[in-house]
Write a protein that holds these residues in place. Structure first.
Motif, mmCIF file in Angstrom:
data_model
loop_
_atom_site.group_PDB
_atom_site.id
_atom_site.type_symbol
_atom_site.label_atom_id
_atom_site.label_comp_id
_atom_site.label_asym_id
_atom_site.label_seq_id
_atom_site.Cartn_x
_atom_site.Cartn_y
_atom_site.Cartn_z
ATOM 1 N N GLY A 1 2.903 -4.173 -9.861
ATOM 2 C CA GLY A 1 2.620 -2.752 -9.793
ATOM 3 C C GLY A 1 1.203 -2.364 -10.167
ATOM 4 N N ARG A 2 0.357 -3.347 -10.491
ATOM 5 C CA ARG A 2 -1.041 -3.070 -10.845
ATOM 6 C C ARG A 2 -1.814 -2.632 -9.604
ATOM 7 N NH1 ARG A 2 -6.243 -6.626 -11.414
ATOM 8 N NH2 ARG A 2 -5.132 -7.985 -9.966
ATOM 9 N N ILE A 3 -2.629 -1.594 -9.740
ATOM 10 C CA ILE A 3 -3.482 -1.148 -8.640
ATOM 11 C C ILE A 3 -4.642 -2.130 -8.502
ATOM 12 C CG2 ILE A 3 -5.043 0.658 -7.821
ATOM 13 C CD1 ILE A 3 -3.181 2.703 -9.154
ATOM 14 N N VAL A 4 -4.730 -2.767 -7.333
ATOM 15 C CA VAL A 4 -5.793 -3.739 -7.079
ATOM 16 C C VAL A 4 -6.829 -3.201 -6.097
ATOM 17 C CG1 VAL A 4 -4.331 -5.712 -7.656
ATOM 18 C CG2 VAL A 4 -4.485 -4.943 -5.263
ATOM 19 N N ALA A 5 -6.554 -2.040 -5.493
ATOM 20 C CA ALA A 5 -7.517 -1.406 -4.585
ATOM 21 C C ALA A 5 -7.160 0.071 -4.455
ATOM 22 C CB ALA A 5 -7.503 -2.068 -3.211
ATOM 23 N N ALA A 6 -8.178 0.867 -4.199
ATOM 24 C CA ALA A 6 -7.984 2.302 -3.992
ATOM 25 C C ALA A 6 -9.005 2.791 -2.976
ATOM 26 C CB ALA A 6 -8.135 3.070 -5.305
ATOM 27 N N MET A 7 -8.622 3.840 -2.248
ATOM 28 C CA MET A 7 -9.500 4.429 -1.246
ATOM 29 C C MET A 7 -9.040 5.849 -0.981
ATOM 30 S SD MET A 7 -10.275 3.208 2.640
ATOM 31 C CE MET A 7 -8.816 3.936 3.334
ATOM 32 N N VAL A 8 -9.986 6.731 -0.712
ATOM 33 C CA VAL A 8 -9.647 8.127 -0.455
ATOM 34 C C VAL A 8 -9.938 8.494 1.000
ATOM 35 C CG1 VAL A 8 -11.908 8.978 -1.244
ATOM 36 C CG2 VAL A 8 -9.955 10.494 -1.298
ATOM 37 N N ASN A 9 -9.061 9.301 1.562
ATOM 38 C CA ASN A 9 -9.304 9.972 2.831
ATOM 39 C C ASN A 9 -9.749 11.371 2.432
ATOM 40 O OD1 ASN A 9 -9.324 11.109 5.378
ATOM 41 N ND2 ASN A 9 -7.110 11.285 5.508
ATOM 42 N N ILE B 1 0.861 -1.190 0.000
ATOM 43 C CA ILE B 1 0.000 0.000 0.000
ATOM 44 C C ILE B 1 0.887 1.226 0.000
ATOM 45 C CG2 ILE B 1 -1.778 1.285 1.253
ATOM 46 C CD1 ILE B 1 -2.595 -1.436 2.528
ATOM 47 N N GLU B 2 0.484 2.209 -0.787
ATOM 48 C CA GLU B 2 1.203 3.475 -0.837
ATOM 49 C C GLU B 2 0.214 4.585 -1.167
ATOM 50 O OE1 GLU B 2 4.160 3.141 -3.914
ATOM 51 O OE2 GLU B 2 2.675 3.180 -5.525
ATOM 52 N N ARG B 3 0.702 5.796 -1.052
ATOM 53 C CA ARG B 3 -0.108 6.947 -1.440
ATOM 54 C C ARG B 3 -0.094 7.061 -2.966
ATOM 55 N NH1 ARG B 3 -0.416 12.932 1.181
ATOM 56 N NH2 ARG B 3 -2.061 13.644 -0.203
#
Length: 164
Positions: free
Chosen positions: A60-68, A7-9
């Motif tokens: 390196g594929r994005i498998v999840a995303a979420m916003v604060n 997980i990273e920004r």
């Protein structure tokens, strides 16, 4: 991590991939997303104005995303904890179809909660579609509480919160 996930920004150049992930989740059985939401413009806004977390696989594929989210949009939707002064407001948590059911959402939330706690947040808020039973199961396992229900954006929501 031993499974190759990390997980990273997110960065501005991730906008296309995050948007593609969100689009792939439209019309999921428990989802609330549609052709208009979340929009490409909203993804770009999130990346410019808020903290967006992504989980990547070993390639390196994005498998999840979420916003604060940096917003007070939820303030009047529920009787949130009255003694909390500094909140984080999470939203737009999406997990790739081929990665669902493996605890990815819980890992994303746990990571984001640690990050916002380090920044001085006392609690987090999250809205979940009232019919999204898989998400509700994930959040209860993390100790989130339902503090109320709300009707907004043409949906019925459960209002979750958790002290950090």
């Amino acid at each position: 991590m031993e499974d190759g996930l990390y997980i990273e920004r997110a960065r501005a150049q991730d906008a296309d991939e995050i948007y593609a992930l969100y689009r792939s989740l439209i019309d999921m059985p428990y989802g609330t997303w549609n052709e208009e939401y979340p929009s490409r413009e909203l993804v770009e806004e999130d990346l410019a104005q808020s903290e967006v977390f992504v989980m990547r696989d070993g390639q390196g594929r994005i498998v999840a995303a979420m916003v604060n989210e940096e917003s007070d949009e939820f303030d009047t939707l529920a009787p949130w904890y009255t003694d909390v002064g500094h909140w984080a407001q999470f939203g737009r948590l999406g997990v790739a179809k081929d990665m669902q059911g493996h605890g990815i959402a819980r890992r994303m939330l746990a990571h984001a909660m640690e990050c916002v706690k380090e920044k001085g947040c006392d609690a987090v808020r999250f809205l979940v579609g009232a019919h999204n039973t898989p998400a509700q199961c994930s959040y209860s396992k993390l100790g989130f509480e339902i503090c109320g229900e709300a009707d907004a954006w043409d949906e019925h929501w459960l209002c979750y919160e958790k002290r950090l």
